[in-house]
Design a protein around this motif. Structure first.
Motif, PDB file in Angstrom:
ATOM      1  N   ARG A 275       1.380  -1.082   0.019  1.00 46.56           N
ATOM      2  CA  ARG A 275       0.167  -0.284  -0.134  1.00 46.56           C
ATOM      3  C   ARG A 275       0.861   1.377   0.295  1.00 46.56           C
ATOM      4  O   ARG A 275       2.342   1.332   0.412  1.00 46.56           O
ATOM      5  N   PRO A 276       0.144   2.251  -0.831  1.00 51.38           N
ATOM      6  CA  PRO A 276       0.865   3.850  -0.546  1.00 51.38           C
ATOM      7  C   PRO A 276       1.918   4.216   0.526  1.00 51.38           C
ATOM      8  O   PRO A 276       1.261   4.160   1.903  1.00 51.38           O
ATOM      9  N   ILE A 277       2.778   4.691   0.888  1.00 49.56           N
ATOM     10  CA  ILE A 277       3.375   5.095   2.174  1.00 49.56           C
ATOM     11  C   ILE A 277       2.243   5.952   3.060  1.00 49.56           C
ATOM     12  O   ILE A 277       2.215   6.352   4.630  1.00 49.56           O
ATOM     13  N   GLY A 278       1.606   6.504   2.090  1.00 50.19           N
ATOM     14  CA  GLY A 278       0.924   7.902   2.473  1.00 50.19           C
ATOM     15  C   GLY A 278      -0.711   7.637   3.083  1.00 50.19           C
ATOM     16  O   GLY A 278      -1.426   8.083   3.842  1.00 50.19           O
ATOM     17  N   ALA A 279      -0.847   5.928   3.681  1.00 50.25           N
ATOM     18  CA  ALA A 279      -1.550   5.545   3.672  1.00 50.25           C
ATOM     19  C   ALA A 279      -1.815   5.490   5.394  1.00 50.25           C
ATOM     20  O   ALA A 279      -2.964   5.311   6.051  1.00 50.25           O
ATOM     21  N   ASN A 280      -0.304   5.322   5.638  1.00 46.81           N
ATOM     22  CA  ASN A 280      -0.496   5.107   7.614  1.00 46.81           C
ATOM     23  C   ASN A 280       0.018   6.916   7.534  1.00 46.81           C
ATOM     24  O   ASN A 280       0.467   7.695   7.955  1.00 46.81           O
ATOM     25  N   GLN A 281      -0.740   6.642   8.987  1.00 42.91           N
ATOM     26  CA  GLN A 281      -1.222   7.993   9.479  1.00 42.91           C
ATOM     27  C   GLN A 281       0.524   8.762   9.802  1.00 42.91           C
ATOM     28  O   GLN A 281       0.521  10.924  10.177  1.00 42.91           O
ATOM     29  N   ALA A 282       1.738   8.034  10.390  1.00 38.75           N
ATOM     30  CA  ALA A 282       2.566   8.902  10.706  1.00 38.75           C
ATOM     31  C   ALA A 282       3.350   9.239   9.537  1.00 38.75           C
ATOM     32  O   ALA A 282       4.597  10.149   9.610  1.00 38.75           O
ATOM     33  N   ILE A 283       2.879   8.916   8.340  1.00 37.02           N
ATOM     34  CA  ILE A 283       3.476   9.950   6.983  1.00 37.02           C
ATOM     35  C   ILE A 283       2.276  11.368   6.644  1.00 37.02           C
ATOM     36  O   ILE A 283       2.132  12.017   6.275  1.00 37.02           O
ATOM     37  N   ALA A 284       0.801  10.748   6.907  1.00 36.36           N
ATOM     38  CA  ALA A 284       0.514  11.708   6.250  1.00 36.36           C
ATOM     39  C   ALA A 284      -0.326  12.679   7.709  1.00 36.36           C
ATOM     40  O   ALA A 284      -0.165  13.487   6.719  1.00 36.36           O
ATOM     41  N   HIS A 285      -0.052  12.000   8.456  1.00 36.49           N
ATOM     42  CA  HIS A 285      -0.609  13.289   9.533  1.00 36.49           C
ATOM     43  C   HIS A 285       0.070  14.397   9.591  1.00 36.49           C
ATOM     44  O   HIS A 285      -0.016  16.355   9.253  1.00 36.49           O
ATOM     45  N   PRO A 286       1.771  14.586   9.663  1.00 37.00           N
ATOM     46  CA  PRO A 286       3.085  15.736   9.627  1.00 37.00           C
ATOM     47  C   PRO A 286       2.899  16.475   8.391  1.00 37.00           C
ATOM     48  O   PRO A 286       2.622  17.243   8.481  1.00 37.00           O
ATOM     49  N   LEU A 287       1.987  16.026   7.050  1.00 37.41           N
ATOM     50  CA  LEU A 287       1.761  16.632   5.874  1.00 37.41           C
ATOM     51  C   LEU A 287       0.899  17.297   5.631  1.00 37.41           C
ATOM     52  O   LEU A 287       0.459  18.091   5.800  1.00 37.41           O
ATOM     53  N   ALA A 288      -0.070  16.666   6.774  1.00 43.49           N
ATOM     54  CA  ALA A 288      -1.154  17.182   6.885  1.00 43.49           C
ATOM     55  C   ALA A 288      -1.407  18.701   7.891  1.00 43.49           C
ATOM     56  O   ALA A 288      -1.966  19.823   7.355  1.00 43.49           O
ATOM     57  N   GLN A 289      -0.339  18.453   8.459  1.00 43.86           N
ATOM     58  CA  GLN A 289      -0.086  19.121   9.254  1.00 43.86           C
ATOM     59  C   GLN A 289       0.524  20.928   8.413  1.00 43.86           C
ATOM     60  O   GLN A 289       0.104  22.299   8.638  1.00 43.86           O
ATOM     61  N   ALA A 290       1.082  20.005   8.198  1.00 44.10           N
ATOM     62  CA  ALA A 290       2.572  21.450   7.570  1.00 44.10           C
ATOM     63  C   ALA A 290       0.973  22.322   5.976  1.00 44.10           C
ATOM     64  O   ALA A 290       1.256  23.253   6.087  1.00 44.10           O
ATOM     65  N   HIS A 291       0.613  21.357   5.584  1.00 43.00           N
ATOM     66  CA  HIS A 291      -0.271  22.018   4.647  1.00 43.00           C
ATOM     67  C   HIS A 291      -0.672  22.747   5.717  1.00 43.00           C
ATOM     68  O   HIS A 291      -1.387  23.851   5.564  1.00 43.00           O
ATOM     69  N   MET A 292      -1.228  22.840   6.803  1.00 40.98           N
ATOM     70  CA  MET A 292      -3.027  23.838   7.622  1.00 40.98           C
ATOM     71  C   MET A 292      -1.222  24.853   7.975  1.00 40.98           C
ATOM     72  O   MET A 292      -2.099  25.973   8.093  1.00 40.98           O
ATOM     73  N   GLN A 293      -0.612  24.216   8.164  1.00 41.20           N
ATOM     74  CA  GLN A 293       0.176  25.556   8.632  1.00 41.20           C
ATOM     75  C   GLN A 293       0.696  26.398   7.456  1.00 41.20           C
ATOM     76  O   GLN A 293       0.731  28.159   7.429  1.00 41.20           O
ATOM     77  N   LEU A 294       0.722  25.819   6.341  1.00 37.90           N
ATOM     78  CA  LEU A 294       1.150  26.887   5.405  1.00 37.90           C
ATOM     79  C   LEU A 294      -0.091  27.676   5.054  1.00 37.90           C
ATOM     80  O   LEU A 294       0.427  28.848   4.425  1.00 37.90           O
TER      81      LEU A 294
END
Length: 391
Positions: free
Chosen positions: A280-299
């Motif tokens: 499965r894509p690594i983006g399905a893992n919350q350890a990968i997805a959540h920091p990227l979501a946080q980065a999007h919100m901060q930007l």
């Protein structure tokens, strides 16, 4: 209150995106690796009229404001050009703002039309080895020559684009400050638009971590002659005149930083969708997805702050708090996004071919320049919260 771009702003962003599409990540990686100024990109932006977007119409510019400048530089950085692309442009685009506001007619008529076409490259000389952030301690002097002109002696560092530039907006001491009044320690500094004449200026690039397509230089001034009409505004008021450019500078840097973060996040999300581990894509893992979501919100939040600050500046409103807040938040969110982009790629994030290490190097700079995060906090603490001065 409307935080959306109007039709003109959308058109500007789309047009800049189209120009930048011809200059991919490989182009910028090569310029950075070779320490080579991006001449073809600069020429394309000049041909589109983007260098003169904020220069008054009577001098051949577009007559727009800091908002439009920030949009242009944000889209350039977001394209993958990062600081190498935006730094190649922004001093020409807005560096002559003190000349627009305080310069005499001869200065304006001589230099603004050339800047509007992109024909004139401009450097900015303030920082010195022994002064750093404390501009009141600069020792470069402009001494009267007895004929209405000056002779400049001294040394500056971190003068970006000095190798390519014909002129430099230079802050030098013409008169001594009042030693009995610490509130007037910036008196006696004057602003000049000087020629970077190789007969009197020794220019040496400073080896550095990133943004290598646009050199940062040490410049030694050895009895550089400066004609009297090159004085910008009033003698002894140079620091006060530069202050008028500090808020716009912070707004532009915030827009650039958010662009770098956007580029890094785009790369990270693409890799997280494509990289398959354990079926499965690594983006399905919350350890990968959540920091990227946080980065999007901060930007996203940082983007709203620079747009608010730019709007206030263009409306003639006080914007010191907003501009400094935007610079701080954009620098932090940009670095977080770039750092998470490397982490998402794992070991490959350290490899040049994926480009996120270049974004990381250029995002890191935002926390240092043109003013450190700590000095930004000092401004907010003292000027906004009313806390005592700490230095």
């Amino acid at each position: 209150m409307d935080f959306s771009f109007d039709d003109d702003h959308v058109a500007i962003a789309d047009a800049v995106d189209r120009v930048c599409a011809d200059f991919d990540d490989s182009y910028w990686a090569e310029r950075d690796q070779r320490h080579e100024f991006p001449w073809s990109f600069y020429a394309a932006m000049a041909e589109g009229g983007w260098l003169g977007v904020a220069i008054p119409e009577e001098y051949g510019g577009g007559g727009r404001g800091i908002t439009e400048c920030a949009i242009v530089l944000n889209r350039v950085a977001a394209s993958g050009a990062a600081m190498n692309g935006s730094s190649a442009l922004h001093l020409t685009m807005f560096g002559l703002n003190p000349v627009v506001k305080f310069g005499n007619d001869r200065l304006k008529e001589t230099f603004l039309p050339r800047a509007a076409t992109g024909d004139l490259h401009i450097a900015f000389g303030v920082t010195e080895p022994d002064a750093g952030t404390d501009t009141s301690r600069i020792s470069t002097r402009a001494i009267g020559d007895g004929n209405g002109g000056f002779v400049v002696r001294g040394r500056k560092i971190w003068t970006s684009k000095a190798l390519e530039s014909e002129v430099c907006l230079l802050l030098a001491r013409t008169d001594d400050a009042n030693p009995d009044d610490p509130r007037r320690r910036f008196d006696g500094l004057s602003l000049f638009l000087v020629d970077l004449d190789p007969a009197f200026c020794d220019i040496a690039p400073i080896p550095k971590l990133g943004r290598n397509a646009v050199a940062s230089c040490e410049v030694a001034y050895d009895d550089l002659p400066v004609e009297g009409w090159r004085l910008v505004g009033e003698r002894g008021r140079g620091f006060q005149q530069i202050l008028h450019g500090l808020n716009p500078e912070r707004i532009l840097l915030a827009a650039m930083a958010c662009g770098i973060g956007e580029a890094a996040l785009r790369r990270a999300v693409g890799y997280a969708q494509e990289r398959i581990v354990v079926d499965r894509p690594i983006g399905a893992n919350q350890a990968i997805a959540h920091p990227l979501a946080q980065a999007h919100m901060q930007l996203t939040a940082a983007g709203l702050t620079w747009r608010d600050a730019a709007w206030r500046y263009d409306q003639g409103l006080e914007c010191g708090e907003q501009a400094n807040t935007a610079k701080y938040l954009a620098a932090e969110s940009s670095f977080f996004a770039a750092d998470q982009a490397i982490q998402t790629h794992g070991g490959l994030g350290y490899a040049s071919e994926y480009h996120v290490e270049r974004y990381w190097r250029e995002a890191r700079l935002q926390r240092l320049a043109p003013v450190s995060q700590e000095m930004t906090c000092n401004f907010i603490a003292q000027q906004v919260l009313g806390l005592p001065r700490s230095y």
